[in-house]
Design an enzyme around this catalytic site. Structure first.
Site, PDB file in Angstrom:
ATOM      1  N   LYS A 127      -8.080  -0.290  10.866  1.00  0.00           N
ATOM      2  CA  LYS A 127      -7.388  -0.709   9.626  1.00  0.00           C
ATOM      3  C   LYS A 127      -6.142   0.154   9.444  1.00  0.00           C
ATOM      4  O   LYS A 127      -5.083  -0.339   9.052  1.00  0.00           O
ATOM      5  CB  LYS A 127      -8.343  -0.588   8.437  1.00  0.00           C
ATOM      6  CG  LYS A 127      -7.833  -1.232   7.146  1.00  0.00           C
ATOM      7  CD  LYS A 127      -6.915  -0.342   6.328  1.00  0.00           C
ATOM      8  CE  LYS A 127      -6.426  -1.054   5.072  1.00  0.00           C
ATOM      9  NZ  LYS A 127      -5.464  -0.251   4.307  1.00  0.00           N
ATOM     10  N   ASP A 148       3.175 -14.360  11.963  1.00  0.00           N
ATOM     11  CA  ASP A 148       1.879 -14.765  11.440  1.00  0.00           C
ATOM     12  C   ASP A 148       0.901 -13.588  11.569  1.00  0.00           C
ATOM     13  O   ASP A 148       0.367 -13.332  12.643  1.00  0.00           O
ATOM     14  CB  ASP A 148       1.436 -15.974  12.280  1.00  0.00           C
ATOM     15  CG  ASP A 148       0.134 -16.579  11.842  1.00  0.00           C
ATOM     16  OD1 ASP A 148      -0.649 -15.886  11.177  1.00  0.00           O
ATOM     17  OD2 ASP A 148      -0.102 -17.749  12.188  1.00  0.00           O
ATOM     18  N   HIS A 177      -1.945  10.846  -0.047  1.00  0.00           N
ATOM     19  CA  HIS A 177      -1.985   9.653  -0.889  1.00  0.00           C
ATOM     20  C   HIS A 177      -1.777   9.982  -2.358  1.00  0.00           C
ATOM     21  O   HIS A 177      -1.358   9.155  -3.132  1.00  0.00           O
ATOM     22  CB  HIS A 177      -3.359   8.966  -0.755  1.00  0.00           C
ATOM     23  CG  HIS A 177      -3.447   8.048   0.413  1.00  0.00           C
ATOM     24  ND1 HIS A 177      -3.661   6.708   0.273  1.00  0.00           N
ATOM     25  CD2 HIS A 177      -3.333   8.263   1.736  1.00  0.00           C
ATOM     26  CE1 HIS A 177      -3.696   6.144   1.461  1.00  0.00           C
ATOM     27  NE2 HIS A 177      -3.501   7.070   2.364  1.00  0.00           N
ATOM     28  N   GLU A 215       0.823  -1.219   0.000  1.00  0.00           N
ATOM     29  CA  GLU A 215       0.000   0.000   0.000  1.00  0.00           C
ATOM     30  C   GLU A 215       0.857   1.270   0.000  1.00  0.00           C
ATOM     31  O   GLU A 215       1.661   1.483   0.914  1.00  0.00           O
ATOM     32  CB  GLU A 215      -0.936   0.000   1.226  1.00  0.00           C
ATOM     33  CG  GLU A 215      -1.892   1.188   1.182  1.00  0.00           C
ATOM     34  CD  GLU A 215      -3.000   1.124   2.226  1.00  0.00           C
ATOM     35  OE1 GLU A 215      -3.304   0.026   2.724  1.00  0.00           O
ATOM     36  OE2 GLU A 215      -3.546   2.197   2.540  1.00  0.00           O
TER      37      GLU A 215
HETATM   38  P1  NDP Z   1       8.487 -23.531  16.093  1.00  0.00           P
HETATM   39  O1  NDP Z   1       7.705 -24.788  15.933  1.00  0.00           O
HETATM   40  O2  NDP Z   1       9.477 -23.211  15.050  1.00  0.00           O
HETATM   41  O3  NDP Z   1       9.124 -23.556  17.564  1.00  0.00           O
HETATM   42  C1  NDP Z   1      10.051 -22.623  18.018  1.00  0.00           C
HETATM   43  C2  NDP Z   1      11.471 -23.129  17.795  1.00  0.00           C
HETATM   44  O4  NDP Z   1      12.395 -22.147  18.177  1.00  0.00           O
HETATM   45  C3  NDP Z   1      11.737 -24.376  18.609  1.00  0.00           C
HETATM   46  O5  NDP Z   1      12.358 -25.308  17.783  1.00  0.00           O
HETATM   47  C4  NDP Z   1      12.735 -23.888  19.669  1.00  0.00           C
HETATM   48  O6  NDP Z   1      13.700 -24.823  19.992  1.00  0.00           O
HETATM   49  C5  NDP Z   1      13.419 -22.753  18.954  1.00  0.00           C
HETATM   50  N1  NDP Z   1      14.010 -21.751  19.843  1.00  0.00           N
HETATM   51  C6  NDP Z   1      15.278 -21.300  19.768  1.00  0.00           C
HETATM   52  N2  NDP Z   1      15.530 -20.364  20.696  1.00  0.00           N
HETATM   53  C7  NDP Z   1      14.383 -20.191  21.393  1.00  0.00           C
HETATM   54  C8  NDP Z   1      14.010 -19.332  22.461  1.00  0.00           C
HETATM   55  N3  NDP Z   1      14.854 -18.468  23.015  1.00  0.00           N
HETATM   56  N4  NDP Z   1      12.747 -19.406  22.918  1.00  0.00           N
HETATM   57  C9  NDP Z   1      11.847 -20.253  22.360  1.00  0.00           C
HETATM   58  N5  NDP Z   1      12.161 -21.110  21.348  1.00  0.00           N
HETATM   59  C10 NDP Z   1      13.402 -21.082  20.854  1.00  0.00           C
HETATM   60  O7  NDP Z   1       7.518 -22.275  16.137  1.00  0.00           O
HETATM   61  P2  NDP Z   1       6.354 -21.933  17.140  1.00  0.00           P
HETATM   62  O8  NDP Z   1       6.046 -23.015  18.096  1.00  0.00           O
HETATM   63  O9  NDP Z   1       6.705 -20.606  17.695  1.00  0.00           O
HETATM   64  O10 NDP Z   1       5.098 -21.802  16.170  1.00  0.00           O
HETATM   65  C11 NDP Z   1       4.994 -20.710  15.264  1.00  0.00           C
HETATM   66  C12 NDP Z   1       4.461 -21.184  13.926  1.00  0.00           C
HETATM   67  O11 NDP Z   1       3.259 -21.929  14.090  1.00  0.00           O
HETATM   68  C13 NDP Z   1       4.133 -20.052  13.013  1.00  0.00           C
HETATM   69  O12 NDP Z   1       4.750 -20.306  11.770  1.00  0.00           O
HETATM   70  C14 NDP Z   1       2.620 -20.112  12.888  1.00  0.00           C
HETATM   71  O13 NDP Z   1       2.198 -19.636  11.624  1.00  0.00           O
HETATM   72  C15 NDP Z   1       2.331 -21.565  13.077  1.00  0.00           C
HETATM   73  N6  NDP Z   1       1.012 -21.957  13.545  1.00  0.00           N
HETATM   74  C16 NDP Z   1       0.072 -21.064  13.978  1.00  0.00           C
HETATM   75  C17 NDP Z   1      -1.135 -21.482  14.425  1.00  0.00           C
HETATM   76  C18 NDP Z   1      -2.096 -20.455  14.937  1.00  0.00           C
HETATM   77  O14 NDP Z   1      -1.738 -19.308  15.081  1.00  0.00           O
HETATM   78  N7  NDP Z   1      -3.362 -20.789  15.256  1.00  0.00           N
HETATM   79  C19 NDP Z   1      -1.496 -22.912  14.464  1.00  0.00           C
HETATM   80  C20 NDP Z   1      -0.425 -23.771  14.070  1.00  0.00           C
HETATM   81  C21 NDP Z   1       0.776 -23.290  13.601  1.00  0.00           C
HETATM   82  P3  NDP Z   1      13.379 -26.074  20.928  1.00  0.00           P
HETATM   83  O15 NDP Z   1      12.632 -27.043  20.090  1.00  0.00           O
HETATM   84  O16 NDP Z   1      14.708 -26.540  21.349  1.00  0.00           O
HETATM   85  O17 NDP Z   1      12.543 -25.586  22.086  1.00  0.00           O
END
Ligand code: NDP
Length: 420
Positions: free
Chosen positions: A261, A277, A374, A81
């Site tokens: 918005k 997200d 704009h 935009e």
């Molecule tokens: P991930 O599954 O990628 O988990 C976070 C990763 O970051 C883990 O592997 C973790 O390691 C690592 N990590 C490294 N450093 C840190 C830190 N300091 N603190 C926390 N974690 C760390 O992502 P999320 O669980 O955050 O999920 C986000 C994704 O899920 C987005 O892409 C979203 O679009 C999607 N999603 C959204 C939904 C919704 O909003 N309703 C539903 C389902 C998915 P370790 O494994 O060692 O802990």
């Protein structure tokens, strides 16, 4: 051939094979295929989504002049935009002159829910959960132990009676620097199993909530009214009108939607640039805007003595690690440009962008009108839409400015004339 057979195992095809199938079945020209090829997906993109055919690019720019909590920020923003980045920079500049914005983060917990149906007596579930709180938290922690090692983990379990036999068991988790959706869903499924086997109650579903109301960030600012215009009377009138515009967004949902918005113009652009997200942030923001039952403006502006005071609170359950932040290489670059050190700092910056964006929009709305700012970008878009090249755009825009209500036909005529 049916569509099903043409696209059978489409997900297993290479990008080139997918383009060939699309070209054959959807009648794409060679030029159209070449456009898709020129927008080849980054090597990591197939890890993010399915059936990838290209990388759809949006422009990225930076908003400047941001001062938040005494620190200077350059803010990467991804948006299609026109005027959003200019307005954010302009709003931030005016607020910086008044000392900048202050932003705070009240908490950073993610909540998920396990929903039970056909509950006869709510108190029996509530009592059982209260009694087994420690066991449920330990089960959740054991399902994703690494988050506990990082200093986070499950913090609280509570129940809510949703009525009509439905009960929600809510789990709140400190997800540290992640957005936490996946780790939350893993923990919820583990807790749901305990509920099924020990409470002997089937669960309807388990999933995180995007409400984000335990991840609130607030930005505020106070700007001397005298700074709003050169003449004192005009400055006072501008402040009064800005406060009234804010009041209307509290009273009228039709206006509140547009007010919000405008805030999300800035918020989403940063959320996308930071690989987060934006659907989650949008849903959370609008739910928060309707938290008392009526949809209202998310920000408020008030005259307080010789100051115009603005505040904005947003649910911002964003992460600086995990999800797309890890996969998209631009995100790390954007974090560096913004100088983001923690998820709390990212939340503070995003809510401040929302406030500066809103300041600029409301000020324009009650003074020059929204179209003036704009217009230049609109005229550029008009020039580009009729095929003006980089070296021609400025001339087309200059000529379009002389038209009362410039149209695409005007732009086309100007360009044709120029090229003669
Ligand atoms: P991930 O599954 O990628 O988990 C976070 C990763 O970051 C883990 O592997 C973790 O390691 C690592 N990590 C490294 N450093 C840190 C830190 N300091 N603190 C926390 N974690 C760390 O992502 P999320 O669980 O955050 O999920 C986000 C994704 O899920 C987005 O892409 C979203 O679009 C999607 N999603 C959204 C939904 C919704 O909003 N309703 C539903 C389902 C998915 P370790 O494994 O060692 O802990």
């Amino acid at each position: 051939m049916t569509m099903e057979s043409e696209f059978s195992h489409f997900y297993k095809r290479t990008q080139q094979q997918r383009l060939s199938i699309l070209q054959q079945t959807r009648g794409l020209t060679d030029e159209q295929r070449a456009i898709l090829e020129a927008h080849e997906a980054h090597a990591d993109a197939p890890q993010l989504i399915e059936n990838t055919i290209a990388a759809y690019q949006l422009p990225e720019g930076v908003a400047v002049n941001f001062v938040v909590n005494g620190r200077d920020y350059v803010v990467p923003m991804v948006t299609e935009e026109p005027s959003v980045i200019a307005a954010a920079s302009n709003g931030a500049k005016q607020l910086a002159r008044a000392g900048g914005m202050t932003a705070t983060v009240s908490s950073r917990l993610l909540t998920g829910q396990i929903v039970l149906s056909d509950v006869k007596v709510y108190a029996s579930i509530d009592d059982w959960v209260a009694l087994h709180q420690t066991e449920l938290l330990e089960t959740a922690a054991a399902a994703h132990p690494s988050i506990v090692k990082r200093g986070g983990g499950p913090k609280l379990v509570r129940t809510r009676d949703l009525g009509e036999g439905f009960v929600s068991i809510d789990l709140s988790v400190d997800v540290r620097a992640a957005m936490g959706a996946n780790m939350m869903n893993t923990m919820l499924e583990a807790v749901a199993k305990v509920i099924q086997t020990k409470l002997h109650h089937t669960t309807l579903f388990s999933i995180l909530s995007n409400a984000g109301d335990q991840s609130l960030a607030t930005a505020s600012c106070s700007i001397p009214i005298a700074q709003l215009a050169q003449e004192d009377a005009e400055a006072q009138l501008t402040a009064t009108k800005m406060a009234q515009a804010s009041q209307i967004a509290q009273l009228d949902p039709m206006r509140a939607v547009t007010h919000n918005k405008g805030i999300m113009n800035g918020v989403d652009a940063v959320v996308v640039a930071m690989g987060n997200d934006w659907r989650a942030i949008e849903s959370a923001a609008h739910a928060y805007a309707a938290r008392d039952g009526q949809y209202r403006g998310l920000s408020q502006w008030q005259v307080n003595g010789d100051q115009l005071v603005g505040t904005l609170t947003l649910p911002l359950p964003v992460g600086t690690v995990g999800g797309a932040t890890t996969v998209l290489p631009l995100v790390a670059v954007n974090q560096k440009i913004a100088g983001i050190q923690s998820p709390e700092e990212l939340m503070a910056l995003i809510v401040s962008v929302g406030l500066a964006q809103n300041f600029a929009a409301i000020k324009a709305l009650v003074t020059t009108g929204i179209q003036q700012g704009h217009m230049r970008m609109q005229l550029r878009s008009l020039a580009m839409s009729v095929g003006a090249q980089d070296h021609e755009i400025d001339d087309v825009v200059t000529q379009l400015k002389t038209h009362q209500d410039p149209t695409q036909t005007d732009a086309q005529q100007i360009l044709t004339q120029m090229r003669k």
